[in-house]
Design a protein around this motif. Structure first.
Motif, PDB file in Angstrom:
ATOM      1  N   GLU A 187      -0.949  70.154   2.505  1.00  0.00           N
ATOM      2  CA  GLU A 187       0.036  69.539   3.381  1.00  0.00           C
ATOM      3  C   GLU A 187       0.512  70.544   4.424  1.00  0.00           C
ATOM      4  O   GLU A 187       0.339  71.766   4.274  1.00  0.00           O
ATOM      5  CB  GLU A 187       1.205  69.002   2.561  1.00  0.00           C
ATOM      6  N   THR A 188       1.131  70.028   5.470  1.00  0.00           N
ATOM      7  CA  THR A 188       1.511  70.855   6.607  1.00  0.00           C
ATOM      8  C   THR A 188       2.381  72.044   6.205  1.00  0.00           C
ATOM      9  O   THR A 188       2.147  73.181   6.615  1.00  0.00           O
ATOM     10  CB  THR A 188       2.248  69.998   7.648  1.00  0.00           C
ATOM     11  N   GLU A 189       3.376  71.801   5.366  1.00  0.00           N
ATOM     12  CA  GLU A 189       4.312  72.864   5.013  1.00  0.00           C
ATOM     13  C   GLU A 189       3.696  73.942   4.115  1.00  0.00           C
ATOM     14  O   GLU A 189       4.268  75.018   3.948  1.00  0.00           O
ATOM     15  CB  GLU A 189       5.530  72.268   4.307  1.00  0.00           C
ATOM     16  N   ASP A 190       2.534  73.649   3.522  1.00  0.00           N
ATOM     17  CA  ASP A 190       1.913  74.590   2.589  1.00  0.00           C
ATOM     18  C   ASP A 190       0.791  75.409   3.219  1.00  0.00           C
ATOM     19  O   ASP A 190       0.159  76.219   2.523  1.00  0.00           O
ATOM     20  CB  ASP A 190       1.345  73.832   1.382  1.00  0.00           C
ATOM     21  N   ARG A 191       0.536  75.229   4.503  1.00  0.00           N
ATOM     22  CA  ARG A 191      -0.592  75.931   5.130  1.00  0.00           C
ATOM     23  C   ARG A 191      -0.358  77.432   5.190  1.00  0.00           C
ATOM     24  O   ARG A 191      -1.280  78.225   4.991  1.00  0.00           O
ATOM     25  CB  ARG A 191      -0.847  75.367   6.525  1.00  0.00           C
ATOM     26  N   ALA A 192       0.876  77.858   5.482  1.00  0.00           N
ATOM     27  CA  ALA A 192       1.169  79.294   5.522  1.00  0.00           C
ATOM     28  C   ALA A 192       1.116  79.898   4.127  1.00  0.00           C
ATOM     29  O   ALA A 192       0.666  81.035   3.946  1.00  0.00           O
ATOM     30  CB  ALA A 192       2.537  79.532   6.158  1.00  0.00           C
ATOM     31  N   ARG A 193       1.550  79.144   3.113  1.00  0.00           N
ATOM     32  CA  ARG A 193       1.523  79.637   1.732  1.00  0.00           C
ATOM     33  C   ARG A 193       0.139  79.560   1.116  1.00  0.00           C
ATOM     34  O   ARG A 193      -0.109  80.120   0.053  1.00  0.00           O
ATOM     35  CB  ARG A 193       2.506  78.829   0.880  1.00  0.00           C
ATOM     36  N   MET A 194      -0.751  78.815   1.778  1.00  0.00           N
ATOM     37  CA  MET A 194      -2.132  78.650   1.317  1.00  0.00           C
ATOM     38  C   MET A 194      -2.179  78.029  -0.079  1.00  0.00           C
ATOM     39  O   MET A 194      -2.999  78.388  -0.917  1.00  0.00           O
ATOM     40  CB  MET A 194      -2.881  79.984   1.340  1.00  0.00           C
ATOM     41  N   GLN A 195      -1.284  77.048  -0.310  1.00  0.00           N
ATOM     42  CA  GLN A 195      -1.220  76.345  -1.581  1.00  0.00           C
ATOM     43  C   GLN A 195      -1.722  74.916  -1.379  1.00  0.00           C
ATOM     44  O   GLN A 195      -1.147  74.155  -0.611  1.00  0.00           O
ATOM     45  CB  GLN A 195       0.217  76.327  -2.117  1.00  0.00           C
ATOM     46  N   ALA A 196      -2.794  74.567  -2.066  1.00  0.00           N
ATOM     47  CA  ALA A 196      -3.368  73.225  -1.972  1.00  0.00           C
ATOM     48  C   ALA A 196      -3.455  72.617  -3.365  1.00  0.00           C
ATOM     49  O   ALA A 196      -3.204  73.279  -4.372  1.00  0.00           O
ATOM     50  CB  ALA A 196      -4.747  73.290  -1.330  1.00  0.00           C
ATOM     51  N   ARG A 197      -3.790  71.349  -3.417  1.00  0.00           N
ATOM     52  CA  ARG A 197      -3.892  70.654  -4.702  1.00  0.00           C
ATOM     53  C   ARG A 197      -5.348  70.473  -5.100  1.00  0.00           C
ATOM     54  O   ARG A 197      -6.181  70.084  -4.278  1.00  0.00           O
ATOM     55  CB  ARG A 197      -3.198  69.286  -4.629  1.00  0.00           C
ATOM     56  N   ASP A 198      -5.619  70.762  -6.360  1.00  0.00           N
ATOM     57  CA  ASP A 198      -6.977  70.566  -6.865  1.00  0.00           C
ATOM     58  C   ASP A 198      -7.177  69.106  -7.267  1.00  0.00           C
ATOM     59  O   ASP A 198      -6.312  68.251  -7.027  1.00  0.00           O
ATOM     60  CB  ASP A 198      -7.267  71.521  -8.020  1.00  0.00           C
ATOM     61  N   LYS A 199      -8.292  68.817  -7.901  1.00  0.00           N
ATOM     62  CA  LYS A 199      -8.613  67.427  -8.255  1.00  0.00           C
ATOM     63  C   LYS A 199      -7.641  66.841  -9.266  1.00  0.00           C
ATOM     64  O   LYS A 199      -7.522  65.619  -9.399  1.00  0.00           O
ATOM     65  CB  LYS A 199     -10.040  67.349  -8.787  1.00  0.00           C
ATOM     66  N   ASP A 200      -6.938  67.713  -9.991  1.00  0.00           N
ATOM     67  CA  ASP A 200      -5.963  67.245 -10.976  1.00  0.00           C
ATOM     68  C   ASP A 200      -4.559  67.185 -10.398  1.00  0.00           C
ATOM     69  O   ASP A 200      -3.593  66.895 -11.126  1.00  0.00           O
ATOM     70  CB  ASP A 200      -5.968  68.173 -12.193  1.00  0.00           C
ATOM     71  N   GLY A 201      -4.405  67.469  -9.091  1.00  0.00           N
ATOM     72  CA  GLY A 201      -3.108  67.418  -8.452  1.00  0.00           C
ATOM     73  C   GLY A 201      -2.274  68.662  -8.645  1.00  0.00           C
ATOM     74  O   GLY A 201      -1.085  68.669  -8.290  1.00  0.00           O
ATOM     75  N   LEU A 202      -2.848  69.724  -9.187  1.00  0.00           N
ATOM     76  CA  LEU A 202      -2.118  70.955  -9.422  1.00  0.00           C
ATOM     77  C   LEU A 202      -2.250  71.884  -8.214  1.00  0.00           C
ATOM     78  O   LEU A 202      -3.297  71.938  -7.568  1.00  0.00           O
ATOM     79  CB  LEU A 202      -2.651  71.660 -10.673  1.00  0.00           C
ATOM     80  N   PHE A 203      -1.188  72.632  -7.937  1.00  0.00           N
ATOM     81  CA  PHE A 203      -1.232  73.571  -6.820  1.00  0.00           C
ATOM     82  C   PHE A 203      -2.063  74.798  -7.198  1.00  0.00           C
ATOM     83  O   PHE A 203      -1.844  75.400  -8.261  1.00  0.00           O
ATOM     84  CB  PHE A 203       0.188  74.017  -6.435  1.00  0.00           C
ATOM     85  N   VAL A 204      -2.978  75.154  -6.322  1.00  0.00           N
ATOM     86  CA  VAL A 204      -3.800  76.356  -6.497  1.00  0.00           C
ATOM     87  C   VAL A 204      -3.864  77.077  -5.154  1.00  0.00           C
ATOM     88  O   VAL A 204      -3.729  76.460  -4.093  1.00  0.00           O
ATOM     89  CB  VAL A 204      -5.228  76.017  -6.988  1.00  0.00           C
ATOM     90  N   ARG A 205      -4.075  78.369  -5.226  1.00  0.00           N
ATOM     91  CA  ARG A 205      -4.205  79.136  -3.988  1.00  0.00           C
ATOM     92  C   ARG A 205      -5.647  79.045  -3.495  1.00  0.00           C
ATOM     93  O   ARG A 205      -6.590  79.226  -4.253  1.00  0.00           O
ATOM     94  CB  ARG A 205      -3.824  80.601  -4.210  1.00  0.00           C
ATOM     95  N   VAL A 206      -5.788  78.781  -2.196  1.00  0.00           N
ATOM     96  CA  VAL A 206      -7.121  78.681  -1.600  1.00  0.00           C
ATOM     97  C   VAL A 206      -7.474  79.991  -0.904  1.00  0.00           C
ATOM     98  O   VAL A 206      -6.621  80.848  -0.660  1.00  0.00           O
ATOM     99  CB  VAL A 206      -7.187  77.509  -0.596  1.00  0.00           C
TER     100      VAL A 206
END
Length: 386
Positions: free
Chosen positions: A161-180
């Motif tokens: 999501e837009t607010e997470d681009r600087a933190r580099m936190q995305a959601r995996d297939k299970d919906g959990l936040f992971v660092r990319v």
């Protein structure tokens, strides 16, 4: 009968021939040139005679000394060149292999990339639920990943999501936040973001501009953000569009993390307009079949999308190298194909808007140690001349 002459009247006897005395040779005047010697016949090979030492010629020993000196001089020059090249090689910028090691790519099986999943033409996840992504950003991400040594089956896209681009936190297939590992998600370069230590921007890979979308029943034409004063406007939170909107008008602004939520609210009458980058909105306009209208608001500011590698400077340089190869190599059509397949189809529905520049932004060679024949100086000079 012949009569004999009388005695005493006989003719005198002829005297015998006497040799003439030899005349002494006249001395030649001083300075007389030596007689001309004809050159040897053409059929004979002329071999020059060595000049005697007493006339300035060189002896065999002298020739050997000069040859030795010349050889020694050449050896010294070559040694200096080798030493200089070695010093530059050791103390110069890192090699591509060294950068891969510093970036942590050695032994890394999968490259995780944060992307949008709700933007048609840019980054859209397959509606069937499968983790299949399509769009311009997706093709750019694949191009960079391939240059890093990762084919498509070793790339994992994760919705961000837009607010997470600087933190580099995305959601995996299970919906959990992971660092990319990197983010390719319509992320615009700004001075504020560049000062953020958690953000490491690559060189830009797309130029676009901010624009506005309304329903087709909207009265009039929007030519500036100021005309939205008093209107209900939706945009992406923590985005450059939100900042520009707040500067230009006192509109009733709603900020969302997903641009698709703004478009859905616009269609339902919840909002009067939506504003963000033209390249993001153009895909929605194309899919609306005339329900939405795209407006050019004449902002001079250019939105420059770049890849976020975070604090991983080595990875950022490798990303820049991939973009540089795409820009400088005439045989590399990765960027052009991505534009042609994804952005060009959107242009017809947004004729009055400069959706995106149709050429890849200029890229200078990154500081990576390469041999002279690997350096694209022509591209660098072209970049500097623009």
């Amino acid at each position: 009968m012949t009569e004999k002459p009388a005695r005493g009247q006989e003719p005198p006897e002829p005297e015998p021939d006497r040799p003439e005395p030899e005349r002494p040779a006249e001395p030649e005047p001083p300075g007389t040139p030596e007689p001309f010697e004809e050159p040897p016949p053409a059929t004979e090979r002329y071999v020059p005679q060595p000049v005697p030492p007493e006339l300035g010629g060189s002896t065999g020993r002298g020739r050997r000394v000069r040859r030795f000196r010349l050889t020694a001089w050449i050896a010294l020059v070559l040694a200096a060149v080798v030493v200089g090249a070695s010093v530059l090689w050791v103390n110069g910028p890192p090699t591509e292999a060294e950068l891969r090691e510093k970036a942590g790519l050695f032994g890394k099986e999968t490259l995780r990339i944060g992307v949008k999943d709700d933007t048609p033409g840019i980054a859209l996840q397959d509606r069937s639920g499968a983790r299949v992504f399509r769009g311009f950003d997706i093709d750019i991400a694949y191009m960079i990943a391939a240059d890093l040594g990762y084919p498509k089956d070793r790339v994992a896209f994760m919705a961000i999501e837009t607010e997470d681009r600087a933190r580099m936190q995305a959601r995996d297939k299970d919906g959990l936040f992971v660092r990319v590992d990197l983010v390719v998600a319509t992320f615009s370069v700004t001075p504020e973001r560049q000062r953020d230590p958690s953000v490491g921007f690559s060189t830009p890979y797309l130029y676009t501009e901010q624009s506005v979308v309304t329903r087709s029943d909207y009265e009039g034409k929007v030519t500036s953000l100021g005309q939205l004063r008093g209107k209900k406007v939706c945009t992406l939170g923590t985005s450059t569009s939100e900042v520009e909107l707040e500067r230009a008008t006192r509109a009733d602004v709603t900020a969302k993390n997903r641009i698709s939520d703004c478009i859905e609210g616009l269609k339902n009458g919840e909002y009067d307009a939506v504003t963000t980058d033209a390249a993001i909105l153009a895909g929605f306009v194309k899919e609306s079949a005339g329900e939405l209208v795209h407006h050019d608001i004449a902002l001079e500011k250019t939105e420059m999308w770049a890849v976020n590698a975070g604090p991983n400077a080595a990875l950022r340089d490798l990303i820049n190298l991939a973009l540089y190869r795409s820009y400088a190599d005439p045989q590399n059509h990765g960027w052009e194909d991505a534009y042609k397949d994804n952005i060009e189809p959107m242009l017809a529905a947004s004729r009055d808007v400069n959706v995106a520049q149709s050429e890849q932004p200029c890229v200078l060679p990154p500081p990576i140690r390469r041999w002279p024949w690997e350096r694209g100086l022509a591209a660098a000079q072209e970049c500097l001349s623009r």
